[in-house]
Every structure is written in structure tokens, then in C-alpha cells.
Scaffold this motif. Structure first.
Motif, PDB file in Angstrom:
ATOM      1  N   UNK A 101       0.839  -1.193   0.000  1.00  0.00           N
ATOM      2  CA  UNK A 101       0.000   0.000   0.000  1.00  0.00           C
ATOM      3  C   UNK A 101       0.876   1.246   0.000  1.00  0.00           C
ATOM      4  N   UNK A 102       0.251   2.372  -0.330  1.00  0.00           N
ATOM      5  CA  UNK A 102       0.865   3.692  -0.173  1.00  0.00           C
ATOM      6  C   UNK A 102      -0.153   4.572   0.544  1.00  0.00           C
ATOM      7  N   UNK A 103       0.338   5.674   1.095  1.00  0.00           N
ATOM      8  CA  UNK A 103      -0.591   6.557   1.798  1.00  0.00           C
ATOM      9  C   UNK A 103      -0.276   8.011   1.513  1.00  0.00           C
ATOM     10  N   UNK A 104      -1.285   8.752   1.065  1.00  0.00           N
ATOM     11  CA  UNK A 104      -1.136  10.181   0.837  1.00  0.00           C
ATOM     12  C   UNK A 104      -1.259  10.919   2.163  1.00  0.00           C
ATOM     13  N   UNK A 105      -0.427  11.938   2.361  1.00  0.00           N
ATOM     14  CA  UNK A 105      -0.427  12.676   3.613  1.00  0.00           C
ATOM     15  C   UNK A 105      -1.206  13.978   3.479  1.00  0.00           C
ATOM     16  N   UNK A 106      -1.478  14.603   4.599  1.00  0.00           N
ATOM     17  CA  UNK A 106      -2.163  15.898   4.593  1.00  0.00           C
ATOM     18  C   UNK A 106      -1.231  17.038   4.220  1.00  0.00           C
ATOM     19  N   UNK A 107       0.049  16.733   3.938  1.00  0.00           N
ATOM     20  CA  UNK A 107       0.988  17.751   3.451  1.00  0.00           C
ATOM     21  C   UNK A 107       1.459  17.404   2.040  1.00  0.00           C
ATOM     22  N   UNK A 108       0.601  16.767   1.280  1.00  0.00           N
ATOM     23  CA  UNK A 108       0.842  16.504  -0.142  1.00  0.00           C
ATOM     24  C   UNK A 108       2.055  15.608  -0.380  1.00  0.00           C
ATOM     25  N   UNK A 109       2.412  14.816   0.601  1.00  0.00           N
ATOM     26  CA  UNK A 109       3.469  13.839   0.418  1.00  0.00           C
ATOM     27  C   UNK A 109       2.890  12.448   0.274  1.00  0.00           C
ATOM     28  N   UNK A 110       3.768  11.465   0.351  1.00  0.00           N
ATOM     29  CA  UNK A 110       3.357  10.070   0.220  1.00  0.00           C
ATOM     30  C   UNK A 110       4.208   9.232   1.153  1.00  0.00           C
ATOM     31  N   UNK A 356      -6.577   8.619   2.556  1.00  0.00           N
ATOM     32  CA  UNK A 356      -5.332   8.673   1.811  1.00  0.00           C
ATOM     33  C   UNK A 356      -4.706   7.326   1.527  1.00  0.00           C
ATOM     34  N   UNK A 357      -5.349   6.230   1.885  1.00  0.00           N
ATOM     35  CA  UNK A 357      -4.760   4.900   1.763  1.00  0.00           C
ATOM     36  C   UNK A 357      -4.988   4.335   0.357  1.00  0.00           C
ATOM     37  N   UNK A 358      -3.915   4.091  -0.348  1.00  0.00           N
ATOM     38  CA  UNK A 358      -3.971   3.545  -1.701  1.00  0.00           C
ATOM     39  C   UNK A 358      -3.658   2.063  -1.614  1.00  0.00           C
ATOM     40  N   UNK A 359      -4.685   1.262  -1.728  1.00  0.00           N
ATOM     41  CA  UNK A 359      -4.550  -0.181  -1.535  1.00  0.00           C
ATOM     42  C   UNK A 359      -5.589  -0.904  -2.375  1.00  0.00           C
ATOM     43  N   UNK A 360      -5.324  -2.162  -2.655  1.00  0.00           N
ATOM     44  CA  UNK A 360      -6.324  -3.026  -3.279  1.00  0.00           C
ATOM     45  C   UNK A 360      -7.053  -3.791  -2.180  1.00  0.00           C
ATOM     46  N   UNK A 361      -8.358  -3.596  -2.109  1.00  0.00           N
ATOM     47  CA  UNK A 361      -9.192  -4.277  -1.130  1.00  0.00           C
ATOM     48  C   UNK A 361     -10.283  -5.043  -1.871  1.00  0.00           C
ATOM     49  N   UNK A 385      -3.851  18.367  -0.140  1.00  0.00           N
ATOM     50  CA  UNK A 385      -3.823  18.444   1.333  1.00  0.00           C
ATOM     51  C   UNK A 385      -5.012  17.765   1.998  1.00  0.00           C
ATOM     52  N   UNK A 386      -5.976  17.307   1.224  1.00  0.00           N
ATOM     53  CA  UNK A 386      -7.123  16.571   1.757  1.00  0.00           C
ATOM     54  C   UNK A 386      -6.943  15.057   1.606  1.00  0.00           C
ATOM     55  N   UNK A 387      -5.724  14.609   1.297  1.00  0.00           N
ATOM     56  CA  UNK A 387      -5.386  13.191   1.155  1.00  0.00           C
ATOM     57  C   UNK A 387      -6.023  12.548  -0.072  1.00  0.00           C
ATOM     58  N   UNK A 388      -6.441  13.358  -1.030  1.00  0.00           N
ATOM     59  CA  UNK A 388      -7.005  12.841  -2.267  1.00  0.00           C
ATOM     60  C   UNK A 388      -5.964  12.937  -3.380  1.00  0.00           C
ATOM     61  N   UNK A 389      -6.329  12.473  -4.573  1.00  0.00           N
ATOM     62  CA  UNK A 389      -5.391  12.468  -5.691  1.00  0.00           C
ATOM     63  C   UNK A 389      -6.050  13.071  -6.921  1.00  0.00           C
ATOM     64  N   UNK A 390      -5.350  14.029  -7.512  1.00  0.00           N
ATOM     65  CA  UNK A 390      -5.786  14.611  -8.774  1.00  0.00           C
ATOM     66  C   UNK A 390      -5.036  13.924  -9.907  1.00  0.00           C
ATOM     67  N   UNK A 391      -5.778  13.426 -10.890  1.00  0.00           N
ATOM     68  CA  UNK A 391      -5.185  12.888 -12.111  1.00  0.00           C
ATOM     69  C   UNK A 391      -5.253  13.986 -13.163  1.00  0.00           C
ATOM     70  N   UNK A 392      -4.101  14.570 -13.477  1.00  0.00           N
ATOM     71  CA  UNK A 392      -4.077  15.730 -14.360  1.00  0.00           C
ATOM     72  C   UNK A 392      -3.708  15.339 -15.790  1.00  0.00           C
ATOM     73  N   UNK A 427      -5.715  10.684  10.343  1.00  0.00           N
ATOM     74  CA  UNK A 427      -4.301  10.327  10.394  1.00  0.00           C
ATOM     75  C   UNK A 427      -4.162   8.810  10.407  1.00  0.00           C
ATOM     76  N   UNK A 428      -2.923   8.320  10.281  1.00  0.00           N
ATOM     77  CA  UNK A 428      -2.683   6.881  10.267  1.00  0.00           C
ATOM     78  C   UNK A 428      -2.966   6.254  11.623  1.00  0.00           C
TER      79      UNK A 428
END
Length: 563
Positions: A101-110, A356-361, A385-392, A427-428
């Protein structure tokens, strides 16, 4: 007499530029026990925390086993921007070195979790090979620079993105320790001069953001340092309002610690962002509390010395008198999920990522869907910053095919979610975070479901309300700057905060000190009922709670729901 420096200060001072014994300890991949305190402290600067699985710790101890030691690795991604190639490289690391898994943070990190000691060097080196870094993603330095994630192709957003990248590069430490330890660089073993940070770096972490009034998605006033763009009619930046002294962390039952929103301090010209940032860092470096880490944030310097004192020190540093700041403009938080026109003939799609959790469930193969979408359509992801992902950079002709791909993997898109679900953060917390007092991510969905049920009962399901959940009072999900804050106190017990505003310009106040997880919705229900019947035209829930005040709201509560 000056107070004695904290233990962390001694570790930094003796570290030879953040080297310490990290390399030697990591080389012992199969060694029992965790790292030394010094190595643990210094590794934060390199973007990783040593942790252990807290779910299994007691049972393992009872059976005579060591803790299940592992690492969290955080990627520093200025403005949340990633290329398609970088995303695919990070996705591969989720299997190679992490837990899938990966996790997006509230500070635009991973972040990656459960990275083993023997995999840590490979993980960090692979991130560097993707032209990213983990350096200064954690530690007592300037952290990842955040800004509006919207990929609008106009002068204003191009400027925000450019400033974020430039500032991120300018504020990185000079030490070569990271390259020596993780990239096979020549071992120097001696501390390089750090003209900005000095030999002991900052007293604590330092968070910086850039925004413009129509897009405060970064919650700029929750940062140590913020730059709010002033623009002309063409959207060109003409100056920046500088805000200083925000921060979310506090400690339960310690009134000397508290969350705080930043104050507007001064205004600067359009090309003075880096100079001002360096001056504010120097002020914090020289005047922050190095004896008590709970009191070591810049917000306490500003609160105790005052805005005028801060402006005077900055004026002395920069060699010119800085003017007072103008009143803050009205800040807004736009909807960035769903489909939007970029302004260059292409589109972006904002995809909601729960917690923000990017996983296969089962039923929702989110990680696979994103990997296939990025690879097939050549999309550049942006963490929000909302733990979402924009596909641009979506071609209009690919819009239908992209939606079909995502829905085929069970992805729930924004229009299928309530506003509360879209605007909730967590948060995690457990089982990995060593600071967690209660659950975060793992109770996010049930708590949102509780509150949604109450909203539905009172005809408020379409009401835009922000809810932030954290497993401890450090406030990584910014719980005090939203309309509803749920903050962990102990296992299964939370404090409840209300009364902030959706735009992030007013803090919430504590309403209930101890509340069971399953009682969050029932506790809010009478407040939501009163809000539905007595709100003023156009009044938001946080504004209603602020107008009513804590005493009136507490009078509505049912005592049985509290712990």
C-alpha cells in the motif's frame, strides 16, 4: 541561567551533520531490538521513522519475542506534484519494500509503511532514483512545501507551483549525509557548514505553505509560515501577505500547549518569498525553545513575543522596515474533486482516496486502478492536502475510458459520496504510529457513517461539513482547524471539538473531553438537529456552533453518551 538543552539537541550537535551511527546500525539488518535513540532521532531528518506493530507488541512480549520493528518512509513532493513515471516507480516500491500500500499525507506527500530494516536503504535509494527525495520530509527542518493542488494552467497557479519547488530546494539542508548513507556517496564523516540551519538545525519541525484567497485547501493558517498571494486583474502575483505562527499540536491536560492559527505579520514584494522564508527560519532557529520540545514550535515564540516583535526582528534581519500586514482577504476552499477544465484543452479528475490509503481491497482495487490509469493515459498525479489524488492532463477523448477503467475496479468517485465523506481527513494512528493514543484511519469510515446517519435524519446530508480525525492531539489531520475535530485520548476514547470554520480561519473549541468511538454520531445529533431548525440563512455548521458557544451546545448533550 539558560535552560538545559533537550536530549534531541545533544544528539543533533554530536551527529556530524546528521550522520551519527545510522549507516553502521542499518548495516546490521538482522540485529535484534530497535535502533539507538540517536539513530532514531537522526533518521527523521532523512525522511523515516522507526516504528513497531503495536497490534502485536503485547503478545510478542508475552511469548518472549522482540517487537515487530519496521519503518515509515515519507516522500517529499513539493506542491504534491508527481510525474506519471514517478508514480509508477513509487507504486512498484509498494510491493518491493513495503506492505503493498501507499498513503497520501495531509501535506501533499506520500508514505510507505512496514518497511524492514534490510529494505530501508533500497527504498530510499529507489525514491531518489525517481528524482524525488525523502530528505527533510521529517525532522527539525523545513518540511514539504504545500500549495494549491489545482493544475489550472494560468499565471497564478504556475507561480504558486514554481515558488513551492524553488522554496523546497532552497530550504534543504546542505549536509551530504543522506547521499553517503543511502546513495553510496563518498564517506566524508564530517559535518558540512549549514549556513541557514546551523549545527543543531531548528528547535522543531517547520511547515510552510503558499495559497491564494480563492483556494485555501492547504489550510495556510495552520502552518508556521504562509504566503498568501496578492494579484492584479490578470492574475499576476503583485505581492504576498506573510502569515507566521500557526501549528496544530497540543498535549491533553497541558494548557501551556495549544493549537494556534498564524497571524498576518507583513506584506512583501512578488520576488521576496525565499528571502523572507530564510529570515523566518533564522528567527525560529535563534529564538525557539531548545529545552522543551513540547514548547519548541514557532507558534509559541509568536504568541509570547507578539507580532510587532516578530516584525521588528525580521526587519533587522532583512535590513529594511517591514510594513504591517493588511487585513486578511476572505479565504475560500473550492471543490477540486470530480472533473475540471485545466484551461489548456485538457481536464483533471479529482479522485477521493479514503484516509489517503492507496490499496487493493475486496471490491475496490484502488492501487491497481490508479496504476493502470496513469500508465495507460499518461496522467500526472497530484497529491492534495485533503489526502485525495488529482489525475491531471486527461485528454477530453479519454474521459469516458478513464471513468470506465476506474469504475471497473470498484472506485467510488466524488459524485457518489456525501460532502461529509469528501471533506473528512484522518491520520494513520494505530497500529504503526508511536504517538497514537487511539485509532485514526481504522475508525474513519465508521465515524463518518455515524455522522452521515445523523445528517440524513435531519435533512442535512448534502451539507458541506469538514470532519478531521486524529489518534492523538498532535493534530496531523488538522482537527482543530475544521468544523468537527475528533481527537484521540486513549483506546476507544476521543475528545470532540466543534466551531471552527470550513475555510480554516477559526479554530474549534473543545466540547466533550472524553467520548466513546461509537458515541460520536449520537453526541453530534442534538447539535445537528438544532442546526437544522435554527440556522440562519446560509449559515454553515461550524459558524452555527461558534455563534451558539460551548455552554449552549453542552446543554444539548445527553450525558450518557460520554465516557
Amino acid at each position: 541561567m539558560a535552560a538545559k538543552p533537550s536530549g534531541a539537541e545533544a544528539i543533533k550537535s554530536a551527529s556530524a551533520g546528521l550522520r551519527g551511527t545510522i549507516a553502521e546500525e542499518l548495516a546490521q539488518a538482522d540485529a535484534p531490538g530497535g535502533l539507538s535513540e540517536a539513530a532514531y532521532t537522526l533518521l527523521k531528518f532523512h525522511g523515516t521513522y522507526e516504528q513497531f506493530d503495536r497490534d502485536t507488541a503485547t503478545a510478542r512480549k508475552q511469548s518472549g519475542q522482540d517487537k515487530d520493528w519496521q519503518f515509515m518512509v515519507r516522500v517529499r513532493a513539493p506542491a504534491g506534484r508527481l510525474t506519471a513515471a514517478q508514480w509508477l516507480a513509487l507504486d512498484a516500491l509498494a510491493d518491493e519494500d513495503s506492505d503493498g500500500t501507499m498513503r497520501l499525507t495531509t501535506r501533499q506527500g506520500l508514505q510507505f509503511h512496514t518497511v524492514r530494516r534490510g529494505k530501508l536503504t533500497h527504498c530510499i535509494a529507489s525514491i531518489e532514483e525517481a528524482l524525488l527525495t525523502t530528505m527533510a520530509a521529517c525532522g527539525d527542518v523545513a518540511r514539504n512545501i504545500t500549495t494549491s493542488p489545482a493544475p489550472r494552467r494560468d499565471a497564478l497557479h504556475a507561480r504558486l507551483e514554481r515558488e513551492a519547488f524553488a522554496l523546497s530546494a532552497a530550504l534543504l539542508p546542505r549536509t551530504r549525509a543522506h547521499h553517503e548513507i543511502f546513495l553510496g556517496g563518498e564517506r566524508v564523516g564530517e559535518a558540512e557548514e549549514e549556513p541557514l540551519y546551523g549545527p543543531t538545525y531548528l528547535p522543531r519541525k517547520f511547515k510552510t505553505s503558499l495559497a491564494h484567497p480563492a483556494d485555501n485547501t492547504p489550510d495556510i493558517l495552520s502552518n508556521d509560515l504562509g504566503f498568501i498571494a496578492q494579484t492584479d486583474q490578470a492574475g499576476e502575483v503583485t505581492g504576498w501577505i506573510v502569515t507566521i505562527g500557526g501549528g496544530m499540536g497540543m498535549t491533553h491536560n497541558k494548557p501551556a500547549t495549544y493549537p494556534r492559527l498564524a497571524d498576518p505579520v507583513t506584506v512583501i514584494g512578488p520576488d521576496e518569498v525565499e528571502a523572507m522564508a530564510r529570515a523566518v527560519l533564522r528567527l525560529f532557529r535563534d529564538h525557539g525553545d531548545r529545552s522543551d520540545r513540547r514548547h519548541a514550535r514557532l507558534k509559541y515564540v509568536v504568541a509570547e513575543r507578539g507580532v510587532e516583535w516578530v516584525r521588528e526582528r525580521l526587519s533587522e534581519d532583512l535590513g529594511r522596515a517591514l510594513p504591517p500586514a493588511p487585513p486578511l482577504p476572505k479565504l475560500e476552499v473550492p471543490e477540486l474533486l470530480g472533473w475540471h477544465d485545466q484551461g489548456d484543452g485538457r481536464l483533471w479528475l479529482g479522485v477521493p482516496i479514503p484516509s489517503g490509503r492507496i490499496a487493493d481491497r475486496p471490491g475496490m482495487r484502488l492501487r491497481t486502478a490508479l496504476r493502470e490509469a496513469v500508465a495507460r493515459f499518461g496522467l500526472d498525479p497530484i497529491a492534495t492536502p485533503q489526502q485525495d489524488l488529482i489525475l491531471s492532463n486527461v485528454r477530453p477523448e479519454d474521459r469516458t475510458a478513464l471513468e470506465v477503467l476506474l469504475r471497473g475496479h470498484g472506485i467510488v468517485l466524488a459524485e457518489e459520496l456525501s460532502p461529509l465523506a469528501r471533506w473528512s481527513l484522518s491520520c494513520t494512528a494505530l497500529p504503526t504510529c508511536g504517538q497514537a493514543l487511539a485509532e485514526g484511519e481504522r475508525v474513519h469510515a465508521p465515524i463518518v457513517a455515524q455522522v452521515q446517519a445523523s445528517l440524513a435524519r435531519h435533512g442535512l446530508l448534502d451539507e458541506r461539513i469538514s470532519l478531521r480525525l486524529t489518534g492523538c492531539p498532535n493534530g496531523c489531520a488538522r482537527p482543530y482547524a475544521g468544523e468537527i475535530g475528533v481527537v484521540g485520548r486513549s483506546p476507544g476514547i476521543y475528545a470532540l471539538f466543534v466551531g471552527g470554520d470550513f475555510e480554516g480561519t477559526r479554530l474549534s473549541f473543545p466540547l466533550v473531553d472524553k467520548l466513546r468511538t461509537e458515541a460520536v454520531g449520537a453526541t453530534l445529533d442534538p447539535l445537528l438537529a438544532r442546526f437544522a431548525s435554527e440556522r440562519e440563512p446560509g449559515e454553515a455548521f461550524g459558524d452555527f456552533c461558534h455563534r451558539q458557544g460551548p455552554d449552549a451546545l453542552r446543554a444539548l448533550l445527553t450525558p450518557a453518551v460520554a465516557a
